[in-house]
Write a protein that holds these residues in place. Sequence first.
Motif, PDB file in Angstrom:
ATOM      1  N   ARG A   4      -5.749  -1.835  -2.008  1.00 12.47           N
ATOM      2  CA  ARG A   4      -6.383  -0.684  -2.649  1.00 12.47           C
ATOM      3  C   ARG A   4      -6.000  -0.546  -4.121  1.00 12.47           C
ATOM      4  O   ARG A   4      -6.696   0.099  -4.886  1.00 12.47           O
ATOM      5  N   THR A   5      -4.859  -1.114  -4.502  1.00 13.13           N
ATOM      6  CA  THR A   5      -4.402  -1.051  -5.894  1.00 13.13           C
ATOM      7  C   THR A   5      -3.878  -2.429  -6.295  1.00 13.13           C
ATOM      8  O   THR A   5      -3.608  -3.282  -5.444  1.00 13.13           O
ATOM      9  N   LEU A   6      -3.679  -2.629  -7.583  1.00 18.82           N
ATOM     10  CA  LEU A   6      -3.130  -3.897  -8.074  1.00 18.82           C
ATOM     11  C   LEU A   6      -1.744  -4.150  -7.499  1.00 18.82           C
ATOM     12  O   LEU A   6      -1.370  -5.301  -7.235  1.00 18.82           O
ATOM     13  N   ASP A   7      -0.970  -3.080  -7.287  1.00 16.19           N
ATOM     14  CA  ASP A   7       0.387  -3.245  -6.755  1.00 16.19           C
ATOM     15  C   ASP A   7       0.374  -3.668  -5.290  1.00 16.19           C
ATOM     16  O   ASP A   7       1.376  -4.173  -4.783  1.00 16.19           O
ATOM     17  N   ASP A   8      -0.752  -3.450  -4.601  1.00 22.41           N
ATOM     18  CA  ASP A   8      -0.846  -3.844  -3.198  1.00 22.41           C
ATOM     19  C   ASP A   8      -1.149  -5.335  -3.026  1.00 22.41           C
ATOM     20  O   ASP A   8      -1.005  -5.870  -1.925  1.00 22.41           O
ATOM     21  N   VAL A   9      -1.580  -5.981  -4.094  1.00 22.24           N
ATOM     22  CA  VAL A   9      -1.992  -7.384  -3.999  1.00 22.24           C
ATOM     23  C   VAL A   9      -0.778  -8.259  -3.752  1.00 22.24           C
ATOM     24  O   VAL A   9       0.240  -8.152  -4.448  1.00 22.24           O
ATOM     25  N   ILE A  10      -0.879  -9.121  -2.765  1.00 24.30           N
ATOM     26  CA  ILE A  10       0.188 -10.093  -2.482  1.00 24.30           C
ATOM     27  C   ILE A  10      -0.202 -11.413  -3.148  1.00 24.30           C
ATOM     28  O   ILE A  10      -1.256 -11.979  -2.874  1.00 24.30           O
ATOM     29  N   GLY A  11       0.655 -11.892  -4.042  1.00 21.59           N
ATOM     30  CA  GLY A  11       0.373 -13.118  -4.778  1.00 21.59           C
ATOM     31  C   GLY A  11      -0.265 -12.839  -6.127  1.00 21.59           C
ATOM     32  O   GLY A  11      -0.504 -11.692  -6.518  1.00 21.59           O
ATOM     33  N   LEU A  15      -0.863 -13.480 -12.935  1.00 22.29           N
ATOM     34  CA  LEU A  15      -2.001 -12.844 -13.601  1.00 22.29           C
ATOM     35  C   LEU A  15      -1.875 -11.329 -13.653  1.00 22.29           C
ATOM     36  O   LEU A  15      -2.175 -10.721 -14.678  1.00 22.29           O
ATOM     37  N   ILE A  16      -1.448 -10.729 -12.544  1.00 19.70           N
ATOM     38  CA  ILE A  16      -1.495  -9.265 -12.468  1.00 19.70           C
ATOM     39  C   ILE A  16      -0.133  -8.635 -12.216  1.00 19.70           C
ATOM     40  O   ILE A  16      -0.047  -7.458 -11.874  1.00 19.70           O
ATOM     41  N   GLY A  17       0.916  -9.417 -12.381  1.00 22.48           N
ATOM     42  CA  GLY A  17       2.256  -8.843 -12.300  1.00 22.48           C
ATOM     43  C   GLY A  17       2.500  -7.918 -13.486  1.00 22.48           C
ATOM     44  O   GLY A  17       1.773  -7.950 -14.486  1.00 22.48           O
ATOM     45  N   PRO A  18       3.519  -7.058 -13.418  1.00 23.79           N
ATOM     46  CA  PRO A  18       3.820  -6.130 -14.509  1.00 23.79           C
ATOM     47  C   PRO A  18       3.964  -6.856 -15.848  1.00 23.79           C
ATOM     48  O   PRO A  18       4.680  -7.857 -15.948  1.00 23.79           O
ATOM     49  N   GLY A  19       3.229  -6.386 -16.843  1.00 27.76           N
ATOM     50  CA  GLY A  19       3.327  -6.949 -18.186  1.00 27.76           C
ATOM     51  C   GLY A  19       2.503  -8.186 -18.432  1.00 27.76           C
ATOM     52  O   GLY A  19       2.449  -8.671 -19.568  1.00 27.76           O
ATOM     53  N   ARG A  20       1.853  -8.726 -17.399  1.00 35.16           N
ATOM     54  CA  ARG A  20       1.042  -9.930 -17.606  1.00 35.16           C
ATOM     55  C   ARG A  20      -0.243  -9.573 -18.361  1.00 35.16           C
ATOM     56  O   ARG A  20      -0.741  -8.438 -18.272  1.00 35.16           O
ATOM     57  N   PRO A  21      -0.793 -10.534 -19.112  1.00 36.06           N
ATOM     58  CA  PRO A  21      -1.940 -10.219 -19.987  1.00 36.06           C
ATOM     59  C   PRO A  21      -3.137  -9.603 -19.267  1.00 36.06           C
ATOM     60  O   PRO A  21      -3.717  -8.630 -19.750  1.00 36.06           O
ATOM     61  N   LEU A  22      -3.527 -10.147 -18.112  1.00 35.23           N
ATOM     62  CA  LEU A  22      -4.689  -9.600 -17.406  1.00 35.23           C
ATOM     63  C   LEU A  22      -4.385  -8.191 -16.901  1.00 35.23           C
ATOM     64  O   LEU A  22      -5.244  -7.298 -16.962  1.00 35.23           O
ATOM     65  N   ARG A  23      -3.176  -7.970 -16.412  1.00 33.05           N
ATOM     66  CA  ARG A  23      -2.786  -6.624 -15.945  1.00 33.05           C
ATOM     67  C   ARG A  23      -2.880  -5.628 -17.103  1.00 33.05           C
ATOM     68  O   ARG A  23      -3.413  -4.511 -16.940  1.00 33.05           O
ATOM     69  N   ARG A  24      -2.389  -6.002 -18.276  1.00 31.33           N
ATOM     70  CA  ARG A  24      -2.435  -5.102 -19.430  1.00 31.33           C
ATOM     71  C   ARG A  24      -3.881  -4.810 -19.836  1.00 31.33           C
ATOM     72  O   ARG A  24      -4.223  -3.668 -20.179  1.00 31.33           O
TER      73      ARG A  24
END
Length: 414
Positions: A4-11, A15-24
């Motif tokens: 349901r959220t980016l933090d729920d994604v496993i793996g 790309l979408i970890g904290p501070g990564r360019p796509l996440r930002r």
Amino acid sequence: MRPRTLDDVIGQSQLIGPGRPLRRAIEANRIPSMILWGPPGVGKTTLALLIAETANRPFHVLSAISSGVKELREIINQPAGLFQPILFIDEIHRFNKSQQDALLGAVERGTITLIGATTENPSFEVNAALLSRCQVYVLESLGADELRQLVDKALADDVLLKTKTVRVESYDALMRLSGGDARKLLNLLDLVVMSQPEDSLVLTDELVTSTAQRNIARYDKSGEQHYDIISAFIKSLRGSDPNGALYWMARMLQAGEEAEFIARRMLILASEDIGNANPTALIMANNAMQAVRVIGYPESRIILAQVAVYLATSPKSNASYMAIEDALALAARTAELPVPLHLRNAPTKLMKQIGYGDNYKYAHDFEGNFAPQNYMPEALKGKKLYEPGQNAKEAEMRRRLQGWWGDWYDYNEK
């Protein structure tokens, strides 16, 4: 089980970890048009949905398999709202040129933000003009720890699965059969658990394997055993078994696999696994690629079979492949090393005055068209990256290198 959220994604933390360019970019609502490239079941559709939800943008979905230019233009021509809509196209590599051209104008004008998903290399399958206007993000297969997290989360949270008491004795068979595909893993888990009549069960490797063997599809070119069978095909070619190669090729062709996909994989293998042991293999594979594009299927099956047999029966060498891998690793570690003065270009008078090009030996001015001199940064002088393979062609190359360089690079027979 879709997050349901980016933090729920496993793996996909790269790309979408904290501070990564796509996440930002997502969190700042500055989302570029992009291509999500990765194998099946790694979260391409999920990520597209989460991007739209996080950015609170209108979201449209098309499948390149079932949609045409008409459906595409209906979305593109909708009145512009307050927020630029996101258009998600699954299997974008299946769009033909006219469909991709229709997309190009909308992406250029900023009418839409495009998110395309593909399991195929976009460099081959997406036209260059469209690709140049998109960021390409590579999604990776899930690792063992991530797959275990998915299993545990599904057993705890899924409405049906949690009606049973399930203890996992071993995850090995689930990991092996899913191959990093989250969708395949969850389907397999559901299949195994719900096919058992007991309300309480223990998941063993034997139970998972026996259930899968009874139920898993033979081949699905958009997922399932796609990667397993192409792997078996490539390994048969590499292992010099024309019979195995022809069998796995036939399995793919019967399932409707695209002939061009098979030809492209053979083209890669011709260089990666045969290389200079038989340079003609690359020419044969490249000609096959062109021929397949010209004549199409089913006639191209004959060409594919001929080249598969030729590649399987060729001598093998991965010397060039290993050499470029070693060279890339060395270049990454030593990018600060300067080019020696004698190898530098000297297009201006000042450059000549400060020594650029001094003492360079022009090979054609010397006997045998060879002049011994250092062609590496001074700190890497004498560093050998290419080791000729143990085959007739590269044995000849080894002798030639030994004659030129002697002990400089130590090309003696081992």
